[in-house]
Each structure stands twice: as C-alpha cells, then as structure tokens.
Design a protein around this motif. Structure first.
Motif, PDB file in Angstrom:
ATOM      1  N   PRO A   1      -3.425 -37.447   4.583  1.00 58.70           N
ATOM      2  CA  PRO A   1      -4.661 -37.357   3.800  1.00 58.70           C
ATOM      3  C   PRO A   1      -4.569 -36.353   2.652  1.00 58.70           C
ATOM      4  CG  PRO A   1      -4.894 -36.135   5.829  1.00 58.70           C
ATOM      5  CD  PRO A   1      -3.547 -36.778   5.891  1.00 58.70           C
ATOM      6  N   LEU A   2      -3.563 -35.479   2.708  1.00 56.26           N
ATOM      7  CA  LEU A   2      -3.417 -34.437   1.690  1.00 56.26           C
ATOM      8  C   LEU A   2      -2.146 -34.662   0.874  1.00 56.26           C
ATOM      9  CD1 LEU A   2      -4.399 -31.254   3.750  1.00 56.26           C
ATOM     10  CD2 LEU A   2      -5.844 -32.627   2.251  1.00 56.26           C
ATOM     11  N   PRO A   3      -2.131 -34.209  -0.372  1.00 58.19           N
ATOM     12  CA  PRO A   3      -0.956 -34.399  -1.225  1.00 58.19           C
ATOM     13  C   PRO A   3       0.177 -33.421  -0.944  1.00 58.19           C
ATOM     14  CG  PRO A   3      -2.661 -33.266  -2.447  1.00 58.19           C
ATOM     15  CD  PRO A   3      -3.257 -33.613  -1.130  1.00 58.19           C
ATOM     16  N   SER A   4      -0.104 -32.361  -0.180  1.00 57.77           N
ATOM     17  CA  SER A   4       0.944 -31.390   0.123  1.00 57.77           C
ATOM     18  C   SER A   4       0.584 -30.651   1.402  1.00 57.77           C
ATOM     19  CB  SER A   4       1.115 -30.396  -1.035  1.00 57.77           C
ATOM     20  OG  SER A   4      -0.101 -29.700  -1.268  1.00 57.77           O
ATOM     21  N   GLY A   5       1.564 -29.988   1.973  1.00 58.36           N
ATOM     22  CA  GLY A   5       1.341 -29.249   3.206  1.00 58.36           C
ATOM     23  C   GLY A   5       2.477 -29.449   4.187  1.00 58.36           C
ATOM     24  N   LYS A   6       2.418 -28.725   5.290  1.00 62.31           N
ATOM     25  CA  LYS A   6       3.437 -28.801   6.326  1.00 62.31           C
ATOM     26  C   LYS A   6       2.805 -29.332   7.610  1.00 62.31           C
ATOM     27  CE  LYS A   6       6.924 -26.027   8.732  1.00 62.31           C
ATOM     28  NZ  LYS A   6       7.496 -24.669   8.907  1.00 62.31           N
ATOM     29  N   ILE A   7       3.279 -30.476   8.074  1.00 58.05           N
ATOM     30  CA  ILE A   7       2.743 -31.100   9.284  1.00 58.05           C
ATOM     31  C   ILE A   7       3.363 -30.435  10.504  1.00 58.05           C
ATOM     32  CG2 ILE A   7       2.609 -33.233  10.619  1.00 58.05           C
ATOM     33  CD1 ILE A   7       2.600 -34.786   8.043  1.00 58.05           C
TER      34      ILE A   7
ATOM     35  N   PHE B   1      -1.985 -29.726  10.196  1.00 55.04           N
ATOM     36  CA  PHE B   1      -1.253 -29.026   9.143  1.00 55.04           C
ATOM     37  C   PHE B   1      -1.190 -27.536   9.446  1.00 55.04           C
ATOM     38  CE2 PHE B   1      -0.600 -32.167   5.808  1.00 55.04           C
ATOM     39  CZ  PHE B   1      -1.464 -33.181   6.195  1.00 55.04           C
ATOM     40  N   ASP B   2      -0.106 -26.907   9.039  1.00 52.18           N
ATOM     41  CA  ASP B   2       0.072 -25.471   9.194  1.00 52.18           C
ATOM     42  C   ASP B   2      -0.638 -24.762   8.046  1.00 52.18           C
ATOM     43  OD1 ASP B   2       0.866 -22.895   9.565  1.00 52.18           O
ATOM     44  OD2 ASP B   2       2.996 -23.236   9.184  1.00 52.18           O
TER      45      ASP B   2
ATOM     46  N   PHE C   1       9.782 -42.076   6.476  1.00 55.50           N
ATOM     47  CA  PHE C   1       8.558 -41.451   6.975  1.00 55.50           C
ATOM     48  C   PHE C   1       8.650 -39.949   6.733  1.00 55.50           C
ATOM     49  CE2 PHE C   1       8.578 -45.161   9.997  1.00 55.50           C
ATOM     50  CZ  PHE C   1       7.436 -45.764   9.497  1.00 55.50           C
ATOM     51  N   CYS C   2       7.517 -39.352   6.415  1.00 53.37           N
ATOM     52  CA  CYS C   2       7.465 -37.896   6.285  1.00 53.37           C
ATOM     53  C   CYS C   2       7.698 -37.278   7.661  1.00 53.37           C
ATOM     54  CB  CYS C   2       6.092 -37.503   5.738  1.00 53.37           C
ATOM     55  SG  CYS C   2       5.776 -35.750   5.806  1.00 53.37           S
ATOM     56  N   ASN C   3       8.631 -36.330   7.751  1.00 51.60           N
ATOM     57  CA  ASN C   3       8.911 -35.724   9.054  1.00 51.60           C
ATOM     58  C   ASN C   3       8.364 -34.311   9.191  1.00 51.60           C
ATOM     59  OD1 ASN C   3      10.646 -34.613   7.232  1.00 51.60           O
ATOM     60  ND2 ASN C   3      12.526 -35.086   8.345  1.00 51.60           N
ATOM     61  N   GLU C   4       8.016 -33.665   8.102  1.00 56.03           N
ATOM     62  CA  GLU C   4       7.434 -32.329   8.180  1.00 56.03           C
ATOM     63  C   GLU C   4       6.637 -32.007   6.926  1.00 56.03           C
ATOM     64  OE1 GLU C   4       9.668 -28.386   7.980  1.00 56.03           O
ATOM     65  OE2 GLU C   4       9.245 -28.563  10.133  1.00 56.03           O
ATOM     66  N   LYS C   5       7.327 -31.888   5.803  1.00 58.90           N
ATOM     67  CA  LYS C   5       6.674 -31.495   4.560  1.00 58.90           C
ATOM     68  C   LYS C   5       6.142 -32.717   3.810  1.00 58.90           C
ATOM     69  CE  LYS C   5       7.506 -28.835   0.333  1.00 58.90           C
ATOM     70  NZ  LYS C   5       8.502 -28.072  -0.459  1.00 58.90           N
ATOM     71  N   VAL C   6       4.865 -32.659   3.454  1.00 62.71           N
ATOM     72  CA  VAL C   6       4.233 -33.738   2.697  1.00 62.71           C
ATOM     73  C   VAL C   6       4.466 -33.508   1.213  1.00 62.71           C
ATOM     74  CG1 VAL C   6       2.038 -34.860   2.122  1.00 62.71           C
ATOM     75  CG2 VAL C   6       2.471 -34.079   4.457  1.00 62.71           C
ATOM     76  N   HIS C   7       4.882 -34.569   0.501  1.00 64.59           N
ATOM     77  CA  HIS C   7       5.200 -34.435  -0.915  1.00 64.59           C
ATOM     78  C   HIS C   7       4.167 -35.081  -1.826  1.00 64.59           C
ATOM     79  CE1 HIS C   7       9.248 -33.976   0.980  1.00 64.59           C
ATOM     80  NE2 HIS C   7       9.328 -33.008   0.090  1.00 64.59           N
ATOM     81  N   PHE C   8       3.411 -36.055  -1.321  1.00 63.96           N
ATOM     82  CA  PHE C   8       2.418 -36.702  -2.171  1.00 63.96           C
ATOM     83  C   PHE C   8       1.322 -37.300  -1.309  1.00 63.96           C
ATOM     84  CE2 PHE C   8       5.788 -39.756  -1.269  1.00 63.96           C
ATOM     85  CZ  PHE C   8       5.097 -40.887  -0.852  1.00 63.96           C
TER      86      PHE C   8
END
Length: 816
Positions: free
Chosen positions: A42-48, A118-119, A84-91
C-alpha cells in the motif's frame, strides 16, 4: 472451446518451444483452474517486517518470495527487478505475494485481508530527535509565519495520534484515528527508505554555437540577433483505452511440460526468465503466444513478471492458474508509456528561418525501465523532426520515481516528441504571422545531403505531401479566417453576440521510421532465399510476415517472374530455429525484406533463360546499409526507411454546450510504392478511429469526414505503422489552441479543462491571483458532467461499430 483442453489445431511454430496461439489468454480455461490475484504494497517505500493473514479458506493458496524455488528476479538487459518484494518496498503497488483459488471475486477480496507490517522504528526515532528543541506558542498570532520547528512539531503531533502501522484495522472496520491518506503523508515525509530519484538514461546532442560554447551570455547574444525568441512547454501522457484486454497470464502443466499462455512479444526472453525463477530446464517450458489487441503494449517485459508470478502458483499447486489484472490495476500499474514533459526555446529570423532550437525533455520512467536508453535515443532523434536547424541543443533525461515500472513500445516513442514539436511550430507560425505550411516548407529538410541536422532521413516528397494536403482541405483560407475570429474572441469575452461556435484548424507533419540502427539490441541478419524449382514453383524461404504482407510478397514475385500466386509458397520454417534476441516490435524489417525479395526475384529472372532449373538466389542486408548510422557519434541515417505524412484537423467548439466536434480530417502520406491501396486506406481509417478515444478523457469523438491520399511513388514501400498516432494529436491540439485563443499544452485533456478555457479569457486562466475566484465561480455554475452523456454513448457505439467493420474488412481481405 472445450473446458478440458486448449485448442492446438492450427498453431504455428515461431521459435524453439514457442508457438502462436489463435486464442486470447483471457478466454483460455481448463478443468480445476484457479484464479490468481496479486497482493500489493500500500506504500511506495518502507521495510516489510511481516505479512499477516488469517487462515485461508480450503482450496486457496498464498505464495511469496520465500516460496520461489529459483531466483527472485527478472533479468532484462543490464537490469534486474524482483518477482515479489521480499523486504524493501521500491514503489507503490509492488507485488509482495499472490493468492489463488477457485473463485475470482473471492480471491481478489482475500488480497485486501492481508496485513503488511512495516518497520517504523526509524521514523519514531527521527521524530523524537526532531522534537527536542520544539516549543509550541501559547497563542497563535494572526499572520504569524510558521517556523520550521513548528512544521516538525505538527508532524510529531500528527504521528502521536497514529497507531503503529502493524496495528491498522482491516478494511471495513471502524477506526477512531486519522485517515489512511494522512498516514501515508506522514510516512512519506520523513521515511529514510523513501525512493531517491535516479537518472536512468540521458542523451545530449549539440551542434552549431551550442557545441562551441556553454556560456549562457554568448548564447543569449546569439538569440538576440534573431527577430523572435519563442518558448513553450508541452506534456503528453499515453493512455490505454478502457476496452483493452487486461494483462495477465494462464499457466498449466501437461506431462513434464509447463505451458505459458500470454501476450508476449519476446518469447525467448520469457522462457529463459521463467526457467530461472522456477529453477527448471528451459526445454520443459512451452510458450504459447496468445492473440493481442494492437493497443496492448505490455508484452515486452512487464508481462514476463506477471507470467513468472502465475507460473510459480501453477508450479507449486500443480493446477492450472490464470492471473487477470483488474481494470484499476491495469490503469495504475501498466501504463503504456512515460509521462513526458518537453520544452522548446527557439530563435526565429524575420523570414521564418529557425536559427536555433534548444530542446529539453524530462521523462518519468517509474521505479525502473530497462529500455530507458533506447527511449532517450529515439526521442532525441525525433525531437527536431525533419527540420533543418543549424544550431541545435537537445537534452533528454529519463529519471526514476516511486511509481510503478514502465515499459517501451517502440512504435509510439516518437509521438511524444512530435506532439510537442508540431505544437511549437504552430506557436511560431502564430507569433511570426507566417502561414503554418509556409513555415514548415521553409525549414523542412528537402535533401539529406544539404541538411544541417545531425540526423538524415530518406524522405523523397515532404514538400509535395504538405502542398497536396493544403489544397485538399482549403487550409490557408480557413486558417486565416479562424485566426481572425480567434483574435476577436479574445477581445470580446462575455459578450452574448460573440457566443458563436469557435472554430480552429491545425496542421502537423511527422515521419515513421523503420529498422532503428541505433537500437541497444544486436541487429539480426536479414536474409531471404528464393528457389524456382523444376516445375516452376517458387519457394520463398523467410520468416512469414502477416497475411496481408504475404499476399504482397507473392504478388511482387509473381509479377517479376510471371507466375500465378498459387504457385508461390512461403516457407516460414527457414529461420524458425533462430534465437530471437529482441522484442518483435523493436526492429520492423518488412520494408527491408520486401526490397531483398524484389532483388532476389529479379536475379532469378535474369538467370532464367541461361541456366536450367532449379535456380536459387540469396539476398541479405549489406554492412554498408547499416554503416549509414554512426553509433559512436550518434549521427547519420537512424532508420533504414522512412515514411512521411501530414494531417489537418478542423474542430468546432459550441460556446453554449461546451462540446467539441471534429468537422473534418485530411491525411496525406508518402510511403513509397503502394502495393495494396485498399489495405493501406483501411489501416489508416482504423488508426484514425482509435485516435478519437485518446484525445479527450472519457469521450469518444467522431468526425464528419475523413479524406486520405497517398502520393504516387516508385520508391520501395515503407511502413506507416504508427504514423497516424504521430500526426493526429498535434493537429488536434493545434486546432483547439486556435479555436480557444489559448495554447492546449497537454493531451489527453478533459471536458472540464476545455470548459474553463472556453468560459474564461486566457489572461484570467493564467492569472494566479484569480485562480481561487475562478474556481469558486465554477463550483456555483450549473455545469455537471454526467458519467456518460447520450451523445458520448452514441459516439462510442459508432466508433465501436466502425472499428469492428474495419477489422472485419481487413480480415476478409487477408483471407481472400
């Protein structure tokens, strides 16, 4: 079609382990098939830190990066993106997993129940540090400016009332805290993991005094020597029609083979990446290229990511799986082009000669685009068109952002540049009081040997093309009359007497180049072999073209060798085993192959009386042809062949209903020898009809008349491909600008934008001080745009019927 199997009869082999299917992937199905839907960030950036979901219903599955047996990446040229995104979200909207199950609607609903944690410890730490030196004033004085500390404190307060992101309730449950949009705003404003813009590609070209100096004072002096200094900026945003088939894939196992059905334009690349993701032998992957609508531009690399995600689900569940993007996903994450801003700054002499032109192009490519350099190079070549300008400065920058990745569709790259360029030429014409056709003829390159531009084009009759369309449309008389009325409208805003329909007419020119020699891909070897056997049957050994082009090839060879077309066959297996190193639409070689075919047939005809049958002739493209483009210097002939066209659009705006109407469209094309006039006309008509739904958002325009003409020529035939897409938008916006007395600087525009330009004078619209007042006035006016007016419905039905009729006519002709 049977539910238990996919139709195989009539499939054509196009390469190793790759076949051409007669079906759309969306129509394919098998027993026990599962429907898939993507879980997106849901967010364009962050750490899952975690992905939480309640126990899935029986028969439903969820897979993420941890379930991939091979590599979690799609390799394209020199870049890699995640499956698939595994940790860091890029977009925003990046896929973090896939859910599949027997019911499509339930599967899509389950994706909304997934909770992504998200962290935010770094955010909380940053907020505490920022709030140390903060003190809030007890009384807020009127007119008091907010300090930087005050802004930080407001952000702290806003975050203090928010829960941790991993405590957010699911959709549909009540909440007493702030709206999700406020959460996103807070996170984005200080998130250390926020996307940082990168320059993905750039190209800078300078000639004349721009090459000699970078001193702005010297450049300014050069500009001051000209009579006019004219500037403008335009935005062109490609969009797909709502009726287009959504992107996706259908995968199933059959024995030890994994079948992939999708609208790919790059089969070898697709199979290689699927093999890497699933860690399996590439020979066990069968690619079935499904039918695709001409407007579908996602078959190059983004479809490969979707196919890999679908293949993973099918591979792990051992069941057929189909992934179909929703309309919202298609519109948001699968845009057909790049959002492009192009500005022109030109110095014009008194006689209309363009002395200098400075062009700056900024493109938003989203998070990634493996073809960014290819796009930058193509835009650079098209930026000045066919105009001969001695002093030229072109700067193209393609940068990244936190939006979804973009792709490339080689046939529509040039349209972005032509839209801005031709509107700028119209702007120059208006300010210099030189007729649009005279201005173009004065500056256009009529001979590649005398051109001042670093780029040369094989166009034989540009002036004749412009003159022909001017005569057909009575352009100069209409333009002068509409221009006079436009000036009167500027002086008489608000007078009832002048609330008459406003008319405008616009001219545009453009080229359509085939076989771009500057491509990043290794150029394939174009070759063809003709054999006339003992029974005087002719065999053409080459990759089979379309049905229409196959008929043209047979006619050319038959005329030269005096053979009936029934005795001519095309052997497409000749080159089918060759590896395809580039997407299908990157390097159109039909014009080259037609020339080689003609040469081979002529050679056989010469040998026919002196040699016994069978006689063979092989022809291939020569190195000298490719050496016309100097890749290191980025100059020369960028295309093997080039067609040229001109278009005129006449529009009318009703001052009472604020609706636009196209009174007429005129098109003239120089594309060499026309081998099938009817097929060429039908192709142009179909292209024009499809352009009508791209000019005004949510509106299908219609036109009263359409006149098409082709210039007679004995030159080798050239493709016209997307020539219409390069012509119509600029001609339409130029006509609107004349009718409104205000430059239309972006397409597609909206009914509301046209309404505002019609209602208010240009000075009021451009005056920032009046912006609030104008907006409040608009809210009070009784103008409400319904979801779809009856007129829009009629136009939509008319356009749909016309497109179906044209497609049926083309199909019928191909069958004949």
């Amino acid at each position: 079609m049977s539910e238990n199997k996919i139709r195989r009869k009539g499939k054509k082999r196009v390469s190793r382990n790759s076949y051409l299917s007669n079906d759309y992937f969306i129509d394919c199905s098998k027993a026990d098939m599962l429907y898939a839907a993507l879980v997106r960030s849901p967010l364009p950036s962050g750490k899952i830190t975690n992905i939480n979901f309640s126990e899935l219903p029986e028969g439903y599955y969820f897979f993420s990066a941890r379930d991939i047996p091979g590599k979690n990446e799609i390799s394209t040229l020199d870049s890699c993106t995640r499956v698939f995104c595994n940790e860091k979200v890029h977009f925003e909207g990046q896929a973090v997993g896939i859910i599949c199950g027997p019911d499509l609607e339930k599967t899509r609903k389950l994706t909304k129940d997934i909770q992504i944690t998200f962290d935010i410890t770094t955010i909380e730490s940053a907020l505490k540090e920022a709030s140390k030196n903060y003190s809030r004033p007890v009384i807020k004085l009127p007119g008091q400016e907010k300090s930087k500390d005050g802004e930080i404190a407001d952000l702290v307060d806003m975050m203090n009332i928010l829960p941790a992101l991993d405590e957010l309730p699911r959709e549909g449950k009540k909440s007493t805290y702030t709206e999700p949009e406020q959460i996103e705003k807070a996170v984005e404003s200080i998130n250390p993991l926020e996307h940082k813009e990168r320059i993905l590609a750039k190209r800078i070209v300078k000639t004349g005094f721009f090459k000699l100096t970078d001193d702005e004072e010297i450049i300014k002096d050069e500009y001051n020597e000209a009579k006019y200094h004219i500037q403008g900026s335009w935005n062109f945003d490609e969009s797909s029609p709502d009726w287009i088939e959504p992107s996706g894939a259908f995968c199933y196992k059959e024995g030890n083979k994994l079948n992939i059905l999708t609208t790919t334009l790059w089969s070898s690349y697709l199979s290689k990446n699927i093999a890497n993701v699933l860690n399996m032998d590439e020979d066990k992957i069968v690619i079935q290229k499904t039918r695709s609508q001409t407007e579908n531009t996602n078959g190059i690399w983004r479809t490969t990511t979707l196919a890999a995600q679908t293949a993973l689900a099918s591979f792990l569940t051992e069941k057929p799986v189909k992934l179909i993007l929703s309309k919202e996903e298609q519109k948001k994450y699968m845009k057909p082009g790049l959002n492009t801003q192009i500005s022109y700054d030109s110095a014009i002499m008194e006689d209309g000669t363009i002395k200098a032109m400075r062009i700056n192009v900024e493109c938003d490519a989203g998070y990634a685009n493996p073809f960014a350099q290819e796009i930058a190079d193509r835009i650079t070549v098209a930026a000045a068109g066919l105009y001969s300008v001695e002093n030229l400065s072109i700067s193209v920058n393609i940068h990244s952002s936190s939006k979804a990745p973009t792709s490339i569709y080689a046939e529509i790259i040039d349209s972005q540049a032509f839209f801005a360029l031709e509107n700028h030429i119209q702007q120059i014409s208006k300010k210099t009081s030189i007729l649009p056709d005279e201005l173009r003829i004065k500056n256009i390159c009529q001979n590649s040997k005398t051109s001042l531009s670093p780029y040369k084009f094989k166009v034989s009759k540009p002036v004749e093309t412009i003159e022909a369309i001017i005569r057909q449309s009575d352009f100069n008389r209409k333009y002068s009359s509409f221009l006079l009325n436009s000036e009167q409208n500027r002086e008489n805003y608000g007078h009832t007497f002048f609330s008459l329909p406003r008319r405008g007419i616009g001219l545009s020119t453009a080229y359509d180049g085939s076989c771009f020699y500057g491509t990043l891909f290794p150029l394939k070897e174009e070759k063809i072999e003709l054999t006339l056997d003992e029974n005087e049957n002719l065999i053409i050994n080459a990759i089979s073209p379309s049905a229409t082009n196959s008929a043209i090839w047979k006619k050319i060879a038959g005329d030269i060798l005096e053979l009936d077309t029934a005795k001519i066959t095309i052997n497409s297996e000749y080159a089918v085993t060759e590896e395809t190193f580039m997407p299908e639409n990157f390097y159109h070689d039909i014009s080259i192959m037609t020339v080689l075919l003609k040469r081979a047939a002529e050679e056989i005809n010469r040998k026919r009386n002196s040699q016994p049958l069978p006689i063979s002739s092989k022809k291939a493209i020569t190195p000298a042809m490719r050496n016309q483009w100097k890749k290191e210097k980025f100059t020369g002939f960028p295309f093997q062949s080039t067609s040229f066209g001109a278009a005129i659009v006449e529009v009318e705006l009703n001052s009472d209903t604020y609706r636009e109407k196209i009174n007429g469209i005129w098109i003239a094309i120089d594309c060499g020898q026309i081998l099938s006039l009817k097929a060429a006309e039908n192709a142009v008509r179909l292209a024009v009809q499809r352009e009508m739904e791209k000019l005004i958002k949510d509106t299908n325009l219609s036109y009263d008349q359409l006149k098409i003409s082709f210039l007679e020529s004995n030159n080798p035939p050239c493709q016209i491909g997307k020539l219409i897409h390069n012509l119509i938008p600029a001609a339409f916006s130029s006509a609107l600008s004349l009718a409104l007395s205000k430059d239309v600087i972006s397409l597609p525009c909206t009914e509301q934008e046209l309404y505002e330009l019609t209602l208010f004078s240009p000075s009021e619209v451009n005056d920032d001080e009046n912006l609030v007042e104008i907006t409040s006035e608009l809210e009070e006016l009784p103008f409400e745009k319904s979801e779809e007016s009856s007129e829009d419905k009629k136009n939509a039905e008319k356009t749909e019927e016309s497109i179906e009729s044209s497609e049926e006519e083309l199909a019928k002709e191909e069958e004949e």
